[in-house]
Design a protein around this motif. Sequence first.
Motif, PDB file in Angstrom:
ATOM      1  N   GLY A  78      59.701  34.954  53.691  1.00  0.00           N
ATOM      2  CA  GLY A  78      58.706  34.095  53.197  1.00  0.00           C
ATOM      3  C   GLY A  78      58.659  33.243  54.739  1.00  0.00           C
ATOM      4  N   LEU A  79      57.195  32.209  53.801  1.00  0.00           N
ATOM      5  CA  LEU A  79      57.136  31.659  55.042  1.00  0.00           C
ATOM      6  C   LEU A  79      57.276  29.791  54.206  1.00  0.00           C
ATOM      7  N   SER A  80      57.532  29.208  55.171  1.00  0.00           N
ATOM      8  CA  SER A  80      57.961  27.616  54.753  1.00  0.00           C
ATOM      9  C   SER A  80      55.933  26.807  54.243  1.00  0.00           C
ATOM     10  N   PHE A  81      55.979  26.340  53.161  1.00  0.00           N
ATOM     11  CA  PHE A  81      55.291  24.640  53.947  1.00  0.00           C
ATOM     12  C   PHE A  81      54.220  24.774  54.847  1.00  0.00           C
ATOM     13  N   ASN A  82      54.622  24.149  55.772  1.00  0.00           N
ATOM     14  CA  ASN A  82      54.628  23.758  57.286  1.00  0.00           C
ATOM     15  C   ASN A  82      53.973  24.933  58.017  1.00  0.00           C
ATOM     16  N   GLU A  83      55.011  26.760  57.719  1.00  0.00           N
ATOM     17  CA  GLU A  83      54.605  27.405  58.496  1.00  0.00           C
ATOM     18  C   GLU A  83      52.537  27.841  58.044  1.00  0.00           C
ATOM     19  N   LEU A  84      53.175  27.838  56.734  1.00  0.00           N
ATOM     20  CA  LEU A  84      51.201  28.405  56.620  1.00  0.00           C
ATOM     21  C   LEU A  84      50.267  26.976  56.796  1.00  0.00           C
ATOM     22  N   MET A  85      50.844  25.871  56.424  1.00  0.00           N
ATOM     23  CA  MET A  85      49.624  24.845  57.191  1.00  0.00           C
ATOM     24  C   MET A  85      49.275  25.190  58.797  1.00  0.00           C
ATOM     25  N   GLN A  86      50.397  25.489  59.723  1.00  0.00           N
ATOM     26  CA  GLN A  86      49.774  25.166  61.036  1.00  0.00           C
ATOM     27  C   GLN A  86      49.146  27.172  61.191  1.00  0.00           C
ATOM     28  N   LYS A  87      49.646  28.044  60.080  1.00  0.00           N
ATOM     29  CA  LYS A  87      49.094  29.468  60.697  1.00  0.00           C
ATOM     30  C   LYS A  87      47.798  29.123  60.148  1.00  0.00           C
ATOM     31  N   HIS A  88      46.987  28.536  59.231  1.00  0.00           N
ATOM     32  CA  HIS A  88      46.270  28.222  59.191  1.00  0.00           C
ATOM     33  C   HIS A  88      45.355  27.301  59.161  1.00  0.00           C
ATOM     34  N   THR A  89      45.585  26.881  59.460  1.00  0.00           N
ATOM     35  CA  THR A  89      44.691  24.992  60.126  1.00  0.00           C
ATOM     36  C   THR A  89      44.605  24.919  58.789  1.00  0.00           C
ATOM     37  N   LEU A  90      45.263  23.967  57.729  1.00  0.00           N
ATOM     38  CA  LEU A  90      44.815  23.393  56.804  1.00  0.00           C
ATOM     39  C   LEU A  90      45.355  21.821  56.682  1.00  0.00           C
ATOM     40  N   THR A  91      45.104  21.555  55.757  1.00  0.00           N
ATOM     41  CA  THR A  91      45.350  20.005  55.150  1.00  0.00           C
ATOM     42  C   THR A  91      46.591  19.472  54.064  1.00  0.00           C
ATOM     43  N   LYS A  92      47.925  19.051  54.172  1.00  0.00           N
ATOM     44  CA  LYS A  92      48.389  19.398  53.186  1.00  0.00           C
ATOM     45  C   LYS A  92      48.240  19.610  51.041  1.00  0.00           C
ATOM     46  N   SER A  93      47.209  18.201  51.285  1.00  0.00           N
ATOM     47  CA  SER A  93      46.352  18.706  49.899  1.00  0.00           C
ATOM     48  C   SER A  93      45.394  20.093  49.706  1.00  0.00           C
ATOM     49  N   THR A  94      45.127  20.211  51.067  1.00  0.00           N
ATOM     50  CA  THR A  94      44.364  21.606  50.590  1.00  0.00           C
ATOM     51  C   THR A  94      45.136  22.490  50.152  1.00  0.00           C
ATOM     52  N   LEU A  95      45.960  22.598  51.092  1.00  0.00           N
ATOM     53  CA  LEU A  95      47.133  23.771  51.159  1.00  0.00           C
ATOM     54  C   LEU A  95      47.549  24.284  50.293  1.00  0.00           C
ATOM     55  N   SER A  96      48.673  22.787  49.052  1.00  0.00           N
ATOM     56  CA  SER A  96      48.931  22.437  48.542  1.00  0.00           C
ATOM     57  C   SER A  96      47.867  23.451  46.337  1.00  0.00           C
ATOM     58  N   ARG A  97      46.695  22.993  47.091  1.00  0.00           N
ATOM     59  CA  ARG A  97      46.083  23.365  45.887  1.00  0.00           C
ATOM     60  C   ARG A  97      45.601  24.853  45.876  1.00  0.00           C
ATOM     61  N   TYR A  98      45.628  25.516  47.052  1.00  0.00           N
ATOM     62  CA  TYR A  98      45.356  26.891  46.853  1.00  0.00           C
ATOM     63  C   TYR A  98      46.329  27.446  46.685  1.00  0.00           C
ATOM     64  N   ILE A  99      47.649  26.729  47.097  1.00  0.00           N
ATOM     65  CA  ILE A  99      49.007  27.410  46.435  1.00  0.00           C
ATOM     66  C   ILE A  99      49.225  27.643  45.539  1.00  0.00           C
ATOM     67  N   ASN A 100      48.866  26.676  44.589  1.00  0.00           N
ATOM     68  CA  ASN A 100      48.646  26.287  43.042  1.00  0.00           C
ATOM     69  C   ASN A 100      48.330  27.065  42.549  1.00  0.00           C
ATOM     70  N   ASP A 101      47.024  27.369  42.948  1.00  0.00           N
ATOM     71  CA  ASP A 101      45.889  28.606  42.406  1.00  0.00           C
ATOM     72  C   ASP A 101      46.464  29.974  42.639  1.00  0.00           C
ATOM     73  N   LEU A 102      46.633  29.903  43.585  1.00  0.00           N
ATOM     74  CA  LEU A 102      46.887  31.964  44.485  1.00  0.00           C
ATOM     75  C   LEU A 102      48.433  32.120  42.879  1.00  0.00           C
ATOM     76  N   ALA A 103      49.390  31.023  42.720  1.00  0.00           N
ATOM     77  CA  ALA A 103      50.442  31.517  42.241  1.00  0.00           C
ATOM     78  C   ALA A 103      49.929  32.122  40.652  1.00  0.00           C
ATOM     79  N   GLN A 104      49.207  31.363  40.060  1.00  0.00           N
ATOM     80  CA  GLN A 104      48.539  31.838  39.219  1.00  0.00           C
ATOM     81  C   GLN A 104      47.541  32.748  39.357  1.00  0.00           C
TER      82      GLN A 104
END
Length: 502
Positions: A26-52
């Motif tokens: 698995g990957l941590s939130f910070n690892e995903l944020m750095q790997k995909h160059t996303l802001t914290k708020s954008t990644l949070s939104r994408y993760i929530n959408d992706l889970a659904q």
Amino acid sequence: MRNSFMGKKERMKFDLFKSIVFSKNGLSFNELMQKHTLTKSTLSRYINDLAQEVEETFDGQVHLVQNAQTGTYQIETSEPYSIGYLVDYIHLFFVKKSGVFFILDGMLKNHYSSIEAMALDLHMSSSALYKQIRELKQMLVPFGGKISFDKVASPLTGNEVGIRLFAFYSYWSIFKSTEYDNQNYPASWWEIKEFEEYFDHTASLSESQRAKLRFIQLITLKRAVRQKNPIEISESFLSDIVYFDTKDSELLPVLKQRLSMEDYHKERALLLYATRGLIYNLDSMETKKKIVENYQQSSLEIAEYTTKLMAEIQKEFNLEYSEEGYVNFYFYLLILLIYIKHINIDISGYYKNGLSFHSIIDYDETSVEIFSKIEKVIEQQEFYSKINKKSLKGVMSILTLTIYSGIYLNKKAGSMSICVIFNNNLILADGIKKIILDIYNRERIIFTNDVLTADLVISDSYEIVNPKTEYFYFDEQLNPEQWGKMIDAINDIFYKTIFSVS
């Protein structure tokens, strides 16, 4: 990948899913944020959408979760799904959301007299459909295709070979081996038994090979029979692909029944050439050899191009062609040179790396030199000046990699020397040697007692070695990770010393 049929958001969420599903722990939130160059708020939104969306795609059988102990995001499944299954189906889910592909699908399945009629059938507004069609038009440009609703059987017009190639790559990139709705086609069009039985490896074709055959058959029958868009290819093209027809057996009887004899022969010839270029390993070595021999004995210009290029590659890289290596190299090079001569369409948009195949090779100084030499040999060939400059970059990339692979097929493999010294448990040294020989080709491994001449030294103690020698410190014999790291060290040296074509 330019022609992904996904919107920007869908592409990002798909990439996030792949990063997580391919990660071992698995990957941590910070690892995903750095790997995909996303802001914290954008990644949070994408993760929530992706889970659904993961829940929706797999009917609650697959979940995107955050591990309570490690905090990493992981994919959990209630069934033992393969990674390929998970990736392909989530990809299809995101493509469906974007809509562009399904406009193409509608154009291939149905006849529409106008954009308004199509919008009504697809339950879209005309303005939204216009926007999607503009995007589709841009994707068709490299293939010589256009979109027109001027009282024709299909809105897709232009270069027929290009349109079919575009349709094939589109369908394959979207569905691969997943299920495709066949309700708009007769049941006989979906059945590929007669088509696949033409080829030698019918009994062992994989699901992905059959899926490709199915798409080729459906697109051919749809365009040639239902929409009355038969292939128009030159006599020169027909002459250059004639020897790919190796059997007298009937191929797609419905084509023969519904088309003129001239059109049927063109369709048959193109099918038997194109399937070899689009689907791997349909033919036995005997069939490939027969095809190669027929071309070599012919007076065709394309055969001369292929033979000359292979001779100059042999000279430049000091190769000794084996019979099998020569046949395979000639076979695939011939297919590609025919493509360059007669079709010459840049398909780079359908490759994840934009046809930059160099990225899959350890692109060090040696590789740069090898590719430079290959490109110089190509540029000296007579056909080089005839390559359409618009498609030159993509064509050159696949041609250089094909030649690179052909060189490797015929390059005599080297070997590596390993020195194993174990002081705490004397018999374990012989155990390590046996494990290495059980895994690797015995002809490629040479064990030595001289640490100064070895490519790799494996020891549980400090050793004085040659500066160029790799050293693996192995002092935890009961730790499974140490054994894995030892194999990784051997693999790395194998790649550098054996799998290089230099």
